[in-house]
Enzyme design. Sequence first.
Site, PDB file in Angstrom:
ATOM      1  N   LYS A 101      16.787  22.155 -10.411  1.00 39.66           N
ATOM      2  CA  LYS A 101      16.233  20.590 -10.520  1.00 39.66           C
ATOM      3  C   LYS A 101      17.152  19.990 -11.403  1.00 39.66           C
ATOM      4  CE  LYS A 101      11.866  20.366 -10.506  1.00 39.66           C
ATOM      5  NZ  LYS A 101      10.847  19.755 -10.917  1.00 39.66           N
ATOM      6  N   HIS A 127       0.638  -0.877   0.219  1.00 39.21           N
ATOM      7  CA  HIS A 127      -0.082  -0.058   0.229  1.00 39.21           C
ATOM      8  C   HIS A 127       0.537   1.692   0.119  1.00 39.21           C
ATOM      9  CE1 HIS A 127      -3.036  -2.882   1.456  1.00 39.21           C
ATOM     10  NE2 HIS A 127      -2.031  -3.293   2.181  1.00 39.21           N
ATOM     11  N   SER A 149      15.815  21.582 -15.752  1.00 43.74           N
ATOM     12  CA  SER A 149      14.469  22.408 -15.591  1.00 43.74           C
ATOM     13  C   SER A 149      14.746  24.122 -15.901  1.00 43.74           C
ATOM     14  CB  SER A 149      13.370  22.613 -14.283  1.00 43.74           C
ATOM     15  OG  SER A 149      12.657  23.872 -14.585  1.00 43.74           O
ATOM     16  N   GLU A 205      10.461   9.322 -16.116  1.00 45.71           N
ATOM     17  CA  GLU A 205       9.251   9.793 -16.279  1.00 45.71           C
ATOM     18  C   GLU A 205       8.743   9.184 -17.745  1.00 45.71           C
ATOM     19  OE1 GLU A 205       7.844  13.639 -14.354  1.00 45.71           O
ATOM     20  OE2 GLU A 205      10.439  13.286 -15.017  1.00 45.71           O
TER      21      GLU A 205
END
Length: 461
Positions: free
Chosen positions: A283, A156, A277, A290
Site C-alpha cells: 500500500k 454528480h 501501511s 486525507e
Amino acid sequence: MEKMWSGRFTQDASTLLEKFNASIMFDQKLYREDIEGSIAHAKMLAHQGILTDEECSLIESGMAQVLSEIESGSFEWKIGDEDLHMAIEKRLTAIIGEAGKKLHTARSRNDQVALDFRRFVLRKNREITGQIKALMGVIVDIARDHTTTVLPGMTHLQHAQPINFAFHLLAYASMFKRDCERFESSAHRNNISPIGCAALAGTPHNINREMTAQSLGFDSVSINCLDTVSDRDFALEILFNISTLMMHISRLAEEIILWSSYEFRFVELSDEYSTGSSIMPQKKNPDVPELLRGKTGRVFGNLMGLLTVMKGLPLAYNKDTQEDKEGVFDSVETAEISLEILREALKTMTIKPQNMARACKLGHLSATDLADYLVEHCGVPFREAHHITGRAVARAEVLGIDLSDIAYTELHAIDERIKEDVMPFLAIEHSMNARVSQGGTAEVRTLEQIIYFDHYLKDIK
Ligand code: ARG
C-alpha cells in the site's frame, strides 16, 4: 505570589484559580505585538509629556532586553503572572525600576489585549495570503503543461463532458483567489487601532491615539471605546476565512484521494508525500490529502467555538473573551502547515494523462456534442436532439462501445438527418475544444485563464 492587581485583596489566589484564570501558557505567542505596542504607547506618553524622555528610553531599552530574553528562551513564563501582559510588564519593572510602573498609564489590559491580538491576526492575514498565492503559483505552473490533457469533467461524480486538466486545476486557482481577497479585505476592514481605549470608557489623560495608531501601522483610530475593547470580529473573520480556505482545500484533497485510487489513477503522489501501511506491504496511502480533508473539521469547530463565546456577551470586556485565542492560533497553524504541505505534494505529484484519456472513453462524454450537432447542423430543436442522442447512446451501449467510437452508419440509421460530417464532433478533443464560450474549457479559453492568473500572481514571481 503577589498579583499586580492584589491591592484590594486580603487572601492569596488559590492555585486552582491561578491555573483556571491564566492565559500565559498560550498568549505568550503575542509577545512581539505586546512589546511593540508598549513601546509605541510609551513614546506617545513621552510625546504628550506624560512620561519623561528618560523614562521612555528606559522602557525602550528594558523592552529590548525582555525581547531578547524571550527569543533566547531564558524568559521565565510563570502561571502566577496570569498573562503575558503582566509577565512582560513585571519583568520590565524588575529590569528598569520605577519607570516600568508608569508604562500602564492611560492603558488597560483590555485595550492592550485587543491591540496585541488584532495585530497578530492582521499579520497572519498577510502571511496566509502570501502562502495561498505561492500555492496558486504551483497550480498555475502545473496547469501550463496540461491545457491539452483531457479528462472527464463530472457532475454528480458521473462522467459529463470532456475538459482539460489545466481547466480543472484553474477552478481551484479561482477559489484560492477569492480566499486571498477575503483575507485582504478583512485585513483592510480591521486595520483600526484599539490602543488608548483603556478599560472601556477612554481615559482622562491627554493621550494622542492618532500617534500610536500611525506608529503601529493602523489606518485609523477606533470610533467607540466601549465597542473596541470587546470587538472580536477580526478574529471571527480570520476563522471564517480559514474555514472557507480549508473547505476549498478539502475539495481538492478529496479529488486527489480519488484520483490516486486504482479506479482512477489520474495522479500518483510522490513517495515523499505518501505513507505505507503497517500490515499491507503493497500500500501507498494518500495520508496528506486525507489529513487536509480531516483538519477542515477542527477549523470549522474553532469558528463555531468563538461565535458561541461572543454570542450574548454584554458590553464591554468580559473574561469570556480570553477564550478567543487558542482556536485562532490552532486555525492559523493548521492553515499554514496545510498550505505548505499541499504545495509540496502538488509540486511532486505525477500526472498520468494516458489514464485520464482512457477514462474519457467511458460514459459517452461526447453525447452533448451530438445533440449540439443536430441543433446546429440539422436544425433539430434541442429537446428532440436530446432524445435522438439518447437513442444513439443506447445503441452504443448495446454495441458495447463508447459513443465517440460509434460508426457513422449506426447514427444515420437512427436519424437520417445525421450526415458523415458528424464524425469530428464525436471526438473527445473536439468536444473539449468546442466549448469556447467565455470561461469555458476550450484550450484557447484555458490559455486566457492562465494569463489571467499569471497577471494576478505577477508580484510573487
Ligand atoms: N488575559 C486576558 C485576555 O486574554 C487579558 C485581558 C484581561 N483583562 C482583565 N481586565 N482581566 O483577555
